[in-house]
Design a protein around this motif. Structure first.
Motif, PDB file in Angstrom:
ATOM      1  N   ALA A 332      -8.812 -19.658  -4.438  1.00 20.66           N
ATOM      2  CA  ALA A 332      -8.440 -18.252  -4.620  1.00 20.66           C
ATOM      3  C   ALA A 332      -9.450 -17.440  -3.827  1.00 20.66           C
ATOM      4  O   ALA A 332     -10.647 -17.734  -3.854  1.00 20.66           O
ATOM      5  CB  ALA A 332      -8.507 -17.875  -6.088  1.00 20.66           C
ATOM      6  N   ALA A 333      -8.984 -16.469  -3.083  1.00 20.73           N
ATOM      7  CA  ALA A 333      -9.887 -15.641  -2.285  1.00 20.73           C
ATOM      8  C   ALA A 333      -9.377 -14.202  -2.306  1.00 20.73           C
ATOM      9  O   ALA A 333      -8.257 -13.939  -2.756  1.00 20.73           O
ATOM     10  CB  ALA A 333      -9.975 -16.176  -0.864  1.00 20.73           C
ATOM     11  N   THR A 334     -10.213 -13.313  -1.823  1.00 26.24           N
ATOM     12  CA  THR A 334      -9.867 -11.889  -1.890  1.00 26.24           C
ATOM     13  C   THR A 334      -9.178 -11.471  -0.599  1.00 26.24           C
ATOM     14  O   THR A 334      -9.741 -11.615   0.485  1.00 26.24           O
ATOM     15  CB  THR A 334     -11.141 -11.043  -2.093  1.00 26.24           C
ATOM     16  OG1 THR A 334     -11.913 -11.644  -3.124  1.00 26.24           O
ATOM     17  CG2 THR A 334     -10.787  -9.626  -2.492  1.00 26.24           C
ATOM     18  N   ILE A 335      -7.973 -10.977  -0.738  1.00 26.41           N
ATOM     19  CA  ILE A 335      -7.202 -10.542   0.426  1.00 26.41           C
ATOM     20  C   ILE A 335      -7.251  -9.019   0.516  1.00 26.41           C
ATOM     21  O   ILE A 335      -7.347  -8.326  -0.499  1.00 26.41           O
ATOM     22  CB  ILE A 335      -5.742 -11.069   0.357  1.00 26.41           C
ATOM     23  CG1 ILE A 335      -5.037 -10.951   1.708  1.00 26.41           C
ATOM     24  CG2 ILE A 335      -4.938 -10.380  -0.732  1.00 26.41           C
ATOM     25  CD1 ILE A 335      -3.729 -11.741   1.805  1.00 26.41           C
ATOM     26  N   ASP A 336      -7.210  -8.531   1.731  1.00 25.10           N
ATOM     27  CA  ASP A 336      -7.158  -7.092   1.997  1.00 25.10           C
ATOM     28  C   ASP A 336      -5.702  -6.637   1.962  1.00 25.10           C
ATOM     29  O   ASP A 336      -4.798  -7.407   2.300  1.00 25.10           O
ATOM     30  CB  ASP A 336      -7.765  -6.806   3.377  1.00 25.10           C
ATOM     31  CG  ASP A 336      -7.270  -7.767   4.468  1.00 25.10           C
ATOM     32  OD1 ASP A 336      -7.180  -8.981   4.196  1.00 25.10           O
ATOM     33  OD2 ASP A 336      -6.950  -7.312   5.581  1.00 25.10           O
ATOM     34  N   TYR A 337      -5.463  -5.418   1.585  1.00 27.33           N
ATOM     35  CA  TYR A 337      -4.108  -4.863   1.711  1.00 27.33           C
ATOM     36  C   TYR A 337      -4.203  -3.352   1.868  1.00 27.33           C
ATOM     37  O   TYR A 337      -5.238  -2.742   1.590  1.00 27.33           O
ATOM     38  CB  TYR A 337      -3.226  -5.232   0.502  1.00 27.33           C
ATOM     39  CG  TYR A 337      -3.621  -4.554  -0.789  1.00 27.33           C
ATOM     40  CD1 TYR A 337      -4.525  -5.147  -1.655  1.00 27.33           C
ATOM     41  CD2 TYR A 337      -3.105  -3.297  -1.124  1.00 27.33           C
ATOM     42  CE1 TYR A 337      -4.911  -4.514  -2.821  1.00 27.33           C
ATOM     43  CE2 TYR A 337      -3.484  -2.667  -2.290  1.00 27.33           C
ATOM     44  CZ  TYR A 337      -4.381  -3.274  -3.134  1.00 27.33           C
ATOM     45  OH  TYR A 337      -4.770  -2.647  -4.288  1.00 27.33           O
ATOM     46  N   THR A 338      -3.111  -2.779   2.349  1.00 30.01           N
ATOM     47  CA  THR A 338      -2.990  -1.317   2.396  1.00 30.01           C
ATOM     48  C   THR A 338      -1.772  -0.949   1.559  1.00 30.01           C
ATOM     49  O   THR A 338      -0.875  -1.778   1.373  1.00 30.01           O
ATOM     50  CB  THR A 338      -2.806  -0.817   3.843  1.00 30.01           C
ATOM     51  OG1 THR A 338      -1.669  -1.481   4.409  1.00 30.01           O
ATOM     52  CG2 THR A 338      -4.033  -1.110   4.692  1.00 30.01           C
ATOM     53  N   PRO A 339      -1.701   0.281   1.064  1.00 31.42           N
ATOM     54  CA  PRO A 339      -0.605   0.631   0.141  1.00 31.42           C
ATOM     55  C   PRO A 339       0.785   0.472   0.758  1.00 31.42           C
ATOM     56  O   PRO A 339       1.739   0.189   0.040  1.00 31.42           O
ATOM     57  CB  PRO A 339      -0.897   2.094  -0.206  1.00 31.42           C
ATOM     58  CG  PRO A 339      -2.367   2.255   0.019  1.00 31.42           C
ATOM     59  CD  PRO A 339      -2.708   1.341   1.156  1.00 31.42           C
ATOM     60  N   ASP A 340       0.920   0.647   2.075  1.00 36.26           N
ATOM     61  CA  ASP A 340       2.240   0.487   2.701  1.00 36.26           C
ATOM     62  C   ASP A 340       2.345  -0.827   3.487  1.00 36.26           C
ATOM     63  O   ASP A 340       3.284  -1.035   4.252  1.00 36.26           O
ATOM     64  CB  ASP A 340       2.573   1.686   3.610  1.00 36.26           C
ATOM     65  CG  ASP A 340       1.483   1.957   4.649  1.00 36.26           C
ATOM     66  OD1 ASP A 340       0.613   1.094   4.843  1.00 36.26           O
ATOM     67  OD2 ASP A 340       1.511   3.051   5.252  1.00 36.26           O
ATOM     68  N   HIS A 341       1.345  -1.721   3.299  1.00 34.85           N
ATOM     69  CA  HIS A 341       1.351  -3.058   3.912  1.00 34.85           C
ATOM     70  C   HIS A 341       1.279  -3.014   5.440  1.00 34.85           C
ATOM     71  O   HIS A 341       1.548  -4.017   6.102  1.00 34.85           O
ATOM     72  CB  HIS A 341       2.586  -3.876   3.487  1.00 34.85           C
ATOM     73  CG  HIS A 341       2.931  -3.748   2.031  1.00 34.85           C
ATOM     74  ND1 HIS A 341       1.977  -3.614   1.054  1.00 34.85           N
ATOM     75  CD2 HIS A 341       4.129  -3.720   1.403  1.00 34.85           C
ATOM     76  CE1 HIS A 341       2.571  -3.509  -0.117  1.00 34.85           C
ATOM     77  NE2 HIS A 341       3.864  -3.562   0.051  1.00 34.85           N
ATOM     78  N   GLY A 405      -4.174   8.436  -1.649  1.00 33.81           N
ATOM     79  CA  GLY A 405      -4.000   7.180  -0.925  1.00 33.81           C
ATOM     80  C   GLY A 405      -2.545   6.789  -0.754  1.00 33.81           C
ATOM     81  O   GLY A 405      -2.258   5.665  -0.339  1.00 33.81           O
ATOM     82  N   ARG A 406      -1.616   7.697  -1.045  1.00 28.87           N
ATOM     83  CA  ARG A 406      -0.200   7.362  -0.865  1.00 28.87           C
ATOM     84  C   ARG A 406       0.197   7.605   0.579  1.00 28.87           C
ATOM     85  O   ARG A 406      -0.150   8.633   1.155  1.00 28.87           O
ATOM     86  CB  ARG A 406       0.675   8.196  -1.805  1.00 28.87           C
ATOM     87  CG  ARG A 406       0.510   7.795  -3.262  1.00 28.87           C
ATOM     88  CD  ARG A 406       1.209   8.767  -4.165  1.00 28.87           C
ATOM     89  NE  ARG A 406       0.774  10.139  -3.898  1.00 28.87           N
ATOM     90  CZ  ARG A 406       0.937  11.152  -4.730  1.00 28.87           C
ATOM     91  NH1 ARG A 406       1.525  10.966  -5.879  1.00 28.87           N
ATOM     92  NH2 ARG A 406       0.520  12.359  -4.412  1.00 28.87           N
ATOM     93  N   SER A 407       0.969   6.669   1.117  1.00 26.87           N
ATOM     94  CA  SER A 407       1.362   6.761   2.521  1.00 26.87           C
ATOM     95  C   SER A 407       2.652   7.548   2.647  1.00 26.87           C
ATOM     96  O   SER A 407       3.533   7.450   1.802  1.00 26.87           O
ATOM     97  CB  SER A 407       1.567   5.361   3.079  1.00 26.87           C
ATOM     98  OG  SER A 407       2.124   5.431   4.368  1.00 26.87           O
ATOM     99  N   ARG A 408       2.790   8.287   3.761  1.00 25.43           N
ATOM    100  CA  ARG A 408       4.065   8.968   3.991  1.00 25.43           C
ATOM    101  C   ARG A 408       5.044   8.042   4.727  1.00 25.43           C
ATOM    102  O   ARG A 408       6.193   8.391   4.939  1.00 25.43           O
ATOM    103  CB  ARG A 408       3.857  10.268   4.750  1.00 25.43           C
ATOM    104  CG  ARG A 408       3.347  10.111   6.150  1.00 25.43           C
ATOM    105  CD  ARG A 408       3.211  11.447   6.852  1.00 25.43           C
ATOM    106  NE  ARG A 408       2.196  11.400   7.873  1.00 25.43           N
ATOM    107  CZ  ARG A 408       2.318  10.765   9.036  1.00 25.43           C
ATOM    108  NH1 ARG A 408       3.450  10.165   9.352  1.00 25.43           N
ATOM    109  NH2 ARG A 408       1.321  10.753   9.896  1.00 25.43           N
ATOM    110  N   ASN A 421      -0.817   0.744  -4.505  1.00 24.47           N
ATOM    111  CA  ASN A 421      -1.911   1.703  -4.353  1.00 24.47           C
ATOM    112  C   ASN A 421      -3.207   0.912  -4.229  1.00 24.47           C
ATOM    113  O   ASN A 421      -3.269  -0.275  -4.557  1.00 24.47           O
ATOM    114  CB  ASN A 421      -1.975   2.679  -5.521  1.00 24.47           C
ATOM    115  CG  ASN A 421      -2.353   1.984  -6.794  1.00 24.47           C
ATOM    116  OD1 ASN A 421      -3.477   1.525  -6.938  1.00 24.47           O
ATOM    117  ND2 ASN A 421      -1.413   1.865  -7.717  1.00 24.47           N
ATOM    118  N   ALA A 422      -4.208   1.593  -3.719  1.00 24.97           N
ATOM    119  CA  ALA A 422      -5.482   0.911  -3.492  1.00 24.97           C
ATOM    120  C   ALA A 422      -6.570   1.522  -4.353  1.00 24.97           C
ATOM    121  O   ALA A 422      -7.740   1.287  -4.143  1.00 24.97           O
ATOM    122  CB  ALA A 422      -5.844   0.999  -2.009  1.00 24.97           C
TER     123      ALA A 422
END
Ligand SMILES: Cc1cc2nc3c(=O)[nH]c(=O)nc-3n(C[C@H](O)[C@H](O)[C@H](O)COP(=O)(O)OP(=O)(O)OC[C@H]3O[C@@H](n4cnc5c(N)ncnc54)[C@H](O)[C@@H]3O)c2cc1C
Length: 423
Positions: A332-341, A405-408, A421-422
Motif C-alpha cells: 500500500a502506498a500513497t498516491i497523488d490525486y487532484t479533485p478533477d483527476h 479547491g473545486r475545479s470548474r 476534493n483534496a
C-alpha cells in the motif's frame, strides 16, 4: 521529440551541498522533488540550455510515489489533453534508449477498458469517438472479442470495452533509475536530504518575482523554480505560500503467483473502470491494483485486508483462474490525486490569485507513469518560454480551482475512484 539533438554536456553535476561552500549558491532553475516529474523536467530543462539546474529532495530520488507505482501507461485519456500527454509519454518511453542510453522498461501490452453497465458502454463509445478524433488508434471490442483478446478474461459480466494495442507498462523502479542516470549524465545537481522550506520573492516592475529558495540547508538564489511533490504537493505549496488542491490517499497493489494460464505470448492489461480495479501480467503472475472510493484521505500506512478481499472477489469474477492463486506480494502506498483527476501544470498563484513570476507547479494527478514525461516536458517548456506545443494546457493551471479547491472543469472520466476534493 523535443530532446532530439540533445548532447550530454561534459560536466559532472553530482554534488554534495558542502562542495558549493566556496561559491554563491545560485541556480538557473531549482526543482523541488526528485520524483518522475521533477526528475525528467530537470533533464529536459538542462538540455534546453539551463546552465545550472538543482533538484532538491527531502529524502532520496524516487522515494515518493514514483518508485511504488504499478507502471500502467495508457494513451486512452478521457480528454484531448490527457490523450496528448499519454501519446507523448509513450513515444518518449519508446525513444528513450536512443536518446539517453537508458530505458524505463516500457513494453507494449495493449489495454482494454471494460464497460460493465449500459451507461459505461455509452460513455465508453463516446470516449472512443473523442479519442479517435484526437488521432488515437482505438477500437471498441464486443464482449466475446474482448475475452478472446485478453485471453484469461471471462466473456461474461461485461459488455466489452475500448482497446488500444499500443498502451503498455513501465517498470517504475527502472524509470527512477533511468531519470537518475539522465540527470547525472546531463549535469543536473541532485541534493538529497534537502527540504524545501519557502520561496523568497521581491517586487519587480509591478510583479512579484521569485529571487531565492529557502531550504533546511541554506538559501539558493534563483529566478526560476519548479514545484513538484506528488502526494506532498499540497504541503510543498503551503510552504511556498500557495494553495494547491492536490490530495493523497492509499492505493494498493498486489501480485498473485505465476500460473501456466498466463504463459501466453501477449495478454493485454484490463481496467474495470467502475470498480477502480486494473490488472496486468507481472513475472508470470497477475498484478492487480485498486483504490477504494471510501478511502480516508492522507498517507497510506497499512493494508486494508477487507478491501483486498473485495478486490479479489471482483477480480475472480472477471479472471476465474485467480480464485486458485496465492498472494505473492502486496504493498500500500500513497498516491497523488487532484479533485478533477487532471494534471496541474501552470504558474504559481497565491490564494488571492496573484501570480508569482518564475514559479511553475506540476503534478500528474495520480497518473505520473502514463502522463509523467509529458507533464515534465510541458513544465520545462513553460519554464523556458511560457508556452508549449505539446497540447493546450491553458485550462490546467491552478486558476481552475475555487477557494475550496473545486475545479470548474469536468473530471477526466478515466481515473481511479479518487476523492473529489483534496481538503
Ligand atoms: C501504489 C501506486 C500505484 C500507482 N500506479 C500508477 C500507474 O500504474 N500508472 C500511473 O500513471 N501512475 C501510477 N501511480 C501514480 C504515480 O506513481 C504518481 O502520479 C507519480 O509517481 C507522481 O510523481 P511525482 O514526481 O509528482 O511525485 P513523487 O514521485 O511522489 O515525488 C515527489 C518527491 O518530492 C519530494 N518532496 C516532497 N516534499 C518535499 C519538500 N518539502 N522538499 C523537498 N522534496 C520534497 C518527495 O520526497 C518525493 O521524492 C501510482 C501511485 C501509487 C502510490
Amino acid at each position: 521529440m523535443a530532446e532530439e539533438g540533445y548532447t550530454v554536456k561534459d560536466r559532472v553535476g553530482w554534488t554534495d551541498p558542502a562542495s558549493h561552500a566556496d561559491q554563491p549558491d545560485r541556480a538557473d532553475l531549482v526543482v523541488v522533488g526528485a520524483g518522475t516529474i521533477g526528475g525528467w523536467a530537470s533533464v529536459f530543462a538542462r538540455a534546453d540550455g539551463a546552465e545550472r539546474v538543482i533538484v532538491l529532495d527531502r529524502g532520496h530520488v524516487g522515494m515518493g510515489a514514483s518508485s511504488r507505482a504499478a507502471g500502467i501507461v495508457r494513451a486512452q485519456g478521457g480528454t484531448p489533453a490527457t490523450v496528448a500527454l499519454g501519446r507523448w509519454s509513450i513515444d518518449f518511453y519508446s525513444g528513450q534508449r536512443a536518446a539517453y542510453g537508458t530505458d524505463s522498461g516500457f513494453r507494449e501490452l495493449g489495454y482494454l477498458i471494460l464497460a460493465v453497465t449500459e451507461d459505461d458502454e455509452l460513455a465508453g463509445r463516446e470516449r472512443v469517438a473523442m479519442q479517435r478524433a484526437n488521432g488515437l488508434d482505438v477500437a471498441w471490442l464486443d464482449a466475446a472479442t474482448a475475452a478472446a483478446t485478453a485471453v484469461t478474461l471471462s466473456p461474461d459480466g461485461h459488455r466489452g470495452g475500448s482497446y488500444v494495442a499500443t498502451d503498455g507498462a513501465i517498470d517504475p523502479p527502472r524509470n527512477v533509475r533511468a531519470y537518475f542516470l539522465a540527470m547525472q549524465a546531463g549535469g543536473v545537481e541532485l541534493r538529497e536530504g534537502t527540504t524545501f522550506a519557502a520561496l523568497r520573492t521581491a517586487p519587480t516592475r509591478g510583479a512579484t518575482r521569485v529571487v531565492a529558495v529557502e531550504t533546511d540547508r541554506g538559501t539558493i538564489e534563483t529566478d526560476r523554480v519548479l514545484l513538484t511533490g506528488g502526494p506532498s504537493l499540497r504541503a510543498v505549496g503551503r510552504a511556498a505560500g500557495l494553495r494547491i488542491p492536490a490530495g493523497a490517499a492509499r492505493h494498493t497493489v498486489a501480485v498473485l503467483e505465476p500460473n501456466p494460464a498466463f504463459d501466453v505470448p501477449r495478454m493485454p492489461m484490463v481496467f474495470d473502470i467502475g470498480a477502480g480495479l486494473y490488472w496486468r501480467l507481472e513475472e508470470g503472475g497477475l498484478l492487480f491494483g485498486w483504490s477504494d472510493p471510501d478511502e480516508r484521505l492522507g498517507e497510506a500506512r497499512s493494508i486494508d485486508w477487507a478491501a483486498y478481499d473485495r478486490a479479489r472477489a471482483r477480480l475472480a469474477a472477471f479472471v476465474p483462474i485467480t480464485r486458485e492463486l496465492e498472494l505473492r506480494r502486496i504493498w500500500a502506498a500513497t498516491i497523488d490525486y487532484t479533485p478533477d483527476h487532471l494534471p496541474i501544470i501552470g504558474p504559481a498563484l497565491t490564494p488571492d490569485g496573484a501570480r508569482i513570476e518564475g514559479v511553475t507547479v506540476a503534478s500528474a494527478g495520480g497518473h505520473g507513469m502514463m502522463w509523467g514525461p509529458g507533464v515534465a516536458r510541458v513544465a520545462a517548456d513553460l519554464i523556458a518560454s511560457g508556452r508549449t506545443s505539446l497540447t493546450d494546457v491553458s485550462d490546467l493551471g491552478l486558476d481552475r480551482f475555487d477557494a475550496r479547491g473545486r475545479s470548474r472543469l469536468a473530471s477526466d472520466p478515466i481515473a481511479l475512484p479518487f476523492p473529489v476534493n483534496a481538503e
